[in-house]
Design a protein around this motif. Sequence first.
Motif, PDB file in Angstrom:
ATOM      1  N   ALA A   1       0.834  -1.212   0.000  1.00 28.17           N
ATOM      2  CA  ALA A   1       0.000   0.000   0.000  1.00 28.17           C
ATOM      3  C   ALA A   1       0.867   1.260   0.000  1.00 28.17           C
ATOM      4  O   ALA A   1       0.392   2.358  -0.312  1.00 28.17           O
ATOM      5  CB  ALA A   1      -0.943  -0.002   1.207  1.00 28.17           C
ATOM      6  N   ASP A   2       2.145   1.105   0.340  1.00 30.66           N
ATOM      7  CA  ASP A   2       3.055   2.258   0.345  1.00 30.66           C
ATOM      8  C   ASP A   2       3.619   2.562  -1.043  1.00 30.66           C
ATOM      9  O   ASP A   2       4.317   3.562  -1.232  1.00 30.66           O
ATOM     10  CB  ASP A   2       4.238   2.005   1.301  1.00 30.66           C
ATOM     11  CG  ASP A   2       3.780   1.882   2.742  1.00 30.66           C
ATOM     12  OD1 ASP A   2       2.587   2.112   3.003  1.00 30.66           O
ATOM     13  OD2 ASP A   2       4.616   1.555   3.593  1.00 30.66           O
ATOM     14  N   GLU A   3       3.373   1.667  -1.983  1.00 29.49           N
ATOM     15  CA  GLU A   3       3.886   1.883  -3.341  1.00 29.49           C
ATOM     16  C   GLU A   3       2.969   2.864  -4.081  1.00 29.49           C
ATOM     17  O   GLU A   3       1.736   2.786  -3.969  1.00 29.49           O
ATOM     18  CB  GLU A   3       3.917   0.562  -4.120  1.00 29.49           C
ATOM     19  CG  GLU A   3       4.801  -0.518  -3.502  1.00 29.49           C
ATOM     20  CD  GLU A   3       6.282  -0.327  -3.835  1.00 29.49           C
ATOM     21  OE1 GLU A   3       6.607   0.619  -4.576  1.00 29.49           O
ATOM     22  OE2 GLU A   3       7.100  -1.112  -3.335  1.00 29.49           O
ATOM     23  N   GLY A   4       3.574   3.717  -4.883  1.00 29.20           N
ATOM     24  CA  GLY A   4       2.794   4.713  -5.626  1.00 29.20           C
ATOM     25  C   GLY A   4       1.750   4.099  -6.543  1.00 29.20           C
ATOM     26  O   GLY A   4       0.712   4.704  -6.830  1.00 29.20           O
ATOM     27  N   VAL A   5       2.030   2.856  -6.968  1.00 28.63           N
ATOM     28  CA  VAL A   5       1.116   2.208  -7.902  1.00 28.63           C
ATOM     29  C   VAL A   5      -0.282   2.042  -7.289  1.00 28.63           C
ATOM     30  O   VAL A   5      -1.274   1.972  -8.022  1.00 28.63           O
ATOM     31  CB  VAL A   5       1.696   0.844  -8.364  1.00 28.63           C
ATOM     32  CG1 VAL A   5       1.645  -0.199  -7.245  1.00 28.63           C
ATOM     33  CG2 VAL A   5       0.975   0.324  -9.592  1.00 28.63           C
TER      34      VAL A   5
END
Length: 329
Positions: free
Chosen positions: A149-153
């Motif tokens: 969930a921390d990934e920009g995607v």
Amino acid sequence: MEQLSTQTQIDLLAAMLAIRAFENRISSVYPQQEMKTPVHLYTGQEACAAGVCANLEREDMIFSTHRNHGHYIAKGADLNAIAAELYGRTGGCTKGKGGSMHFVDTASGCMGTTAIVGGSIPLGAGAALALKMRKSSNISVSFFGDGAADEGVLQETLNFAALKKLPVLFVCENNFYATNSCVRARHAHGSIAARAQAFGIPAETADGNDAETVYRAARKAAAHIRAGNGPYFLELLTYRWKGHVGPDCDYEKGCRPKAELDEWMKRCPIELYAARLAARGVISQAGLDEMKKAAEARVDRAWSYALASPAPGPEDLLTDVYRAAGESA
Ligand SMILES: Cc1ncc(C[n+]2csc(CCOP(=O)(O)OP(=O)(O)O)c2C)c(N)n1
């Protein structure tokens, strides 16, 4: 609140028992070093997979991560083929070429898992776009962790899914750790679900250790999506009992406090649910023992199949790597 049917209650418990038996078997044989793949065990998170997948049809698609075994078992993947995959055998679901993190079982809607953290998020949305374009009534589900969930995607995919009203369910299993990094050291704001709400996507945070709570939340989510209303987001609060990778716990290495693990182990999703079903008179102690035995027997059969399956030979090295000209996808 309306009670779930007896069959649904039994199915939820059976799915969790199957996952636990499969993962326990891996834990016990892993030290033999016959299994060459890394394994990210799902022990402790069973209610998430069981509660979500109980609302899915066989043709609905799921996408998962490195911590994928539970999702595949709950969705009905061929247990023999995934056991053989762990041993790198030709009878494995990718003929031994994928290992634990790359299960695929399209017959059961298990479309693939990726070890790229966050990778399952756009894959689920992409499949949902295809479903929508084909006017299918099926939905797709992306499972991922709090670290993903921390990934920009995630933000990019949420925006696109909301814009195109895609039939996709995002399921974030927040087990509070990404490898050894605690969520409290990473997030300024406590709610991951709030990120989806910011894009106008209905989202809720639910107890991921309570199979029925997960089931009801996923049922509501699936109904919303199947009615053509676009995506839905579930954040399920749960905890993994084992270390990030492998069968050991990791509190010994100082990765997390033992007291925290102990507290969560007291809330074992299987024991909690079995006790509830016993109190309701849905199962007896003997019935529970029978269910556990049946789960063990399934795992025994899967292991017999896996160990009897031949290892690939050098001649298999380059097969299934590239698609031959004219071969369909
Ligand atoms: C893009 C990318 N970054 C980093 C890694 C290394 N890595 C593998 S698993 C993991 C943690 C994932 O945590 P989370 O998404 O919360 O899933 P969990 O392991 O808790 O199920 C990391 C950082 C990776 N595989 N891919």
